[in-house]
Design a protein around this motif. Sequence first.
Motif, PDB file in Angstrom:
ATOM      1  N   ASP A 156       0.612  -0.918  -0.079  1.00 14.09           N
ATOM      2  CA  ASP A 156      -0.305  -0.090  -0.051  1.00 14.09           C
ATOM      3  C   ASP A 156       1.080   1.191   0.304  1.00 14.09           C
ATOM      4  O   ASP A 156       2.173   0.908   0.107  1.00 14.09           O
ATOM      5  CB  ASP A 156      -0.980   0.067   0.976  1.00 14.09           C
ATOM      6  CG  ASP A 156      -0.026   0.782   2.321  1.00 14.09           C
ATOM      7  OD1 ASP A 156      -0.600   1.796   2.313  1.00 14.09           O
ATOM      8  OD2 ASP A 156       0.040  -0.518   3.463  1.00 14.09           O
ATOM      9  N   PRO A 157       0.517   1.542  -0.303  1.00 17.42           N
ATOM     10  CA  PRO A 157       1.223   3.743  -0.716  1.00 17.42           C
ATOM     11  C   PRO A 157       1.601   4.142   0.577  1.00 17.42           C
ATOM     12  O   PRO A 157       3.186   4.130   0.365  1.00 17.42           O
ATOM     13  CB  PRO A 157       0.271   4.800  -1.363  1.00 17.42           C
ATOM     14  CG  PRO A 157      -1.274   3.600  -1.854  1.00 17.42           C
ATOM     15  CD  PRO A 157      -0.500   2.340  -0.997  1.00 17.42           C
ATOM     16  N   ASP A 158       0.855   3.874   1.409  1.00 14.90           N
ATOM     17  CA  ASP A 158       1.593   4.827   2.400  1.00 14.90           C
ATOM     18  C   ASP A 158       2.777   3.458   3.415  1.00 14.90           C
ATOM     19  O   ASP A 158       3.772   4.244   3.420  1.00 14.90           O
ATOM     20  CB  ASP A 158       0.617   4.632   4.131  1.00 14.90           C
ATOM     21  CG  ASP A 158       0.063   5.685   3.444  1.00 14.90           C
ATOM     22  OD1 ASP A 158       0.222   6.617   3.066  1.00 14.90           O
ATOM     23  OD2 ASP A 158      -1.300   5.717   4.093  1.00 14.90           O
ATOM     24  N   ALA A 159       2.612   2.502   3.509  1.00 17.17           N
ATOM     25  CA  ALA A 159       3.971   1.628   3.630  1.00 17.17           C
ATOM     26  C   ALA A 159       5.241   1.881   2.823  1.00 17.17           C
ATOM     27  O   ALA A 159       6.025   1.512   3.029  1.00 17.17           O
ATOM     28  CB  ALA A 159       3.568   0.051   3.754  1.00 17.17           C
ATOM     29  N   GLU A 160       4.432   1.928   1.183  1.00 19.06           N
ATOM     30  CA  GLU A 160       5.757   2.289   0.417  1.00 19.06           C
ATOM     31  C   GLU A 160       6.327   3.016   0.650  1.00 19.06           C
ATOM     32  O   GLU A 160       8.088   4.106   0.509  1.00 19.06           O
ATOM     33  CB  GLU A 160       5.470   1.887  -1.279  1.00 19.06           C
ATOM     34  CG  GLU A 160       5.997   1.749  -1.776  1.00 19.06           C
ATOM     35  CD  GLU A 160       5.820   1.329  -3.356  1.00 19.06           C
ATOM     36  OE1 GLU A 160       4.922   0.442  -3.325  1.00 19.06           O
ATOM     37  OE2 GLU A 160       6.730   2.111  -5.034  1.00 19.06           O
ATOM     38  N   ARG A 161       5.772   4.755   1.304  1.00 17.72           N
ATOM     39  CA  ARG A 161       6.516   6.101   1.578  1.00 17.72           C
ATOM     40  C   ARG A 161       7.096   5.403   2.580  1.00 17.72           C
ATOM     41  O   ARG A 161       8.523   5.669   2.639  1.00 17.72           O
ATOM     42  CB  ARG A 161       5.871   7.327   1.224  1.00 17.72           C
ATOM     43  CG  ARG A 161       5.395   7.580  -0.032  1.00 17.72           C
ATOM     44  CD  ARG A 161       4.171   9.127   0.026  1.00 17.72           C
ATOM     45  NE  ARG A 161       3.301   8.165   0.716  1.00 17.72           N
ATOM     46  CZ  ARG A 161       2.205   8.446   0.186  1.00 17.72           C
ATOM     47  NH1 ARG A 161       2.204   8.166  -1.135  1.00 17.72           N
ATOM     48  NH2 ARG A 161       0.946   7.840   1.000  1.00 17.72           N
ATOM     49  N   LYS A 162       6.661   4.916   3.379  1.00 17.30           N
ATOM     50  CA  LYS A 162       7.293   4.960   4.634  1.00 17.30           C
ATOM     51  C   LYS A 162       8.686   3.563   4.632  1.00 17.30           C
ATOM     52  O   LYS A 162       9.759   4.184   4.949  1.00 17.30           O
ATOM     53  CB  LYS A 162       7.112   3.743   5.435  1.00 17.30           C
ATOM     54  CG  LYS A 162       6.848   4.475   6.731  1.00 17.30           C
ATOM     55  CD  LYS A 162       5.830   3.502   8.107  1.00 17.30           C
ATOM     56  CE  LYS A 162       6.629   3.513   9.414  1.00 17.30           C
ATOM     57  NZ  LYS A 162       5.798   2.326   9.766  1.00 17.30           N
TER      58      LYS A 162
END
Length: 274
Positions: A19-25
């Motif tokens: 998911d995009p949030d996890a990826e950014r993190k």
Amino acid sequence: QARSSSRPYDLYQPQQEMDPDAERKLVRKLENALEVGELQLHYQPKVHAKYHSLMGAEALLRWHTSDKLIGPNKFIQIAERHEVITHITWFAIKSAVARLARWPEELSIAVNVAPNLLLNDQILSVVHDALDIYGVTPGRLTIEVTERVMIDDPQVMLQQLGRLRKLGVKISLDDFGTGFSSLSYFRDLPVDEIKIDKSFVSMMVESEKDLAIVKAVIGLAHNFSMRVVAEGVETMDIARQLSDLGCDVLQGYVFDKPLPVEVFELDYGLARDA
Ligand code: C2E
Ligand code: CA
Ligand code: CA
Ligand code: CA
């Protein structure tokens, strides 16, 4: 693209989903890891197929967090979708070249370069400047390019490989056989080395078909004056067979796993007095 599903041992991996949030993190963590020195190269020996003497090493990325060691399969595909891969790759090239400067002239190092970076013009100056600053003979550096990239933009890819080769570095076609290999590669690609993928190497004792493929690739590559490396060599039996087939260089767990650089240098007598 359905072709890849027809082969059970195909290494053509589906895109990692996140998911995009996890990826950014994760990307932020990677940037930080690079800054604080948690990303390091481990070195796996490449040995002469007949004499098993050391010819060089492949540099493979590892992430040393405070409590564990993370392999590239956990983060490299994500990194490749973001700017951070640029910094990681320039770091890998520079540290490999710095390492070469300390090793005997006859040893070489191979660095993996992701598709999108090969098309980045900056790579030419990064490679050139690193070799220049450390005074390293260009032919001692190999760039491993996965065969799968060739499909994207063959024309630009060809030009870029040609430019890199003009600098004197060697180009190796990695994971050969797993993507969309075409016989025209042998004719058209400016590469010095073919790396037969470990899926064929590990199967060749049990499967006559895989053995036949390995034989054919070695024969073709030699006809085009390319060197052949077999990766994923896990038994001496396979090592012997590959050597008998005329394979030039071997790499795999039977010789060594990828090692932290200090261990590699100690084991192979490359350590210098501090
Ligand atoms: P690769 O380039 O195909 O590297 C070979 C992989 O096979 C490595 O996995 C290596 O540890 C593993 N291997 C070596 N010998 C054996 C063996 O005898 N048996 C088996 N089963 N495996 C063996 P690793 O280190 O986990 O790297 C995975 C992939 O991550 C690499 O595949 C490469 O595509 C990518 N990678 C690693 N370092 C970098 C890097 O600095 N930059 C980029 N862009 N990609 C990297
Ligand atoms: Ca490789
Ligand atoms: Ca490979
Ligand atoms: Ca691979």
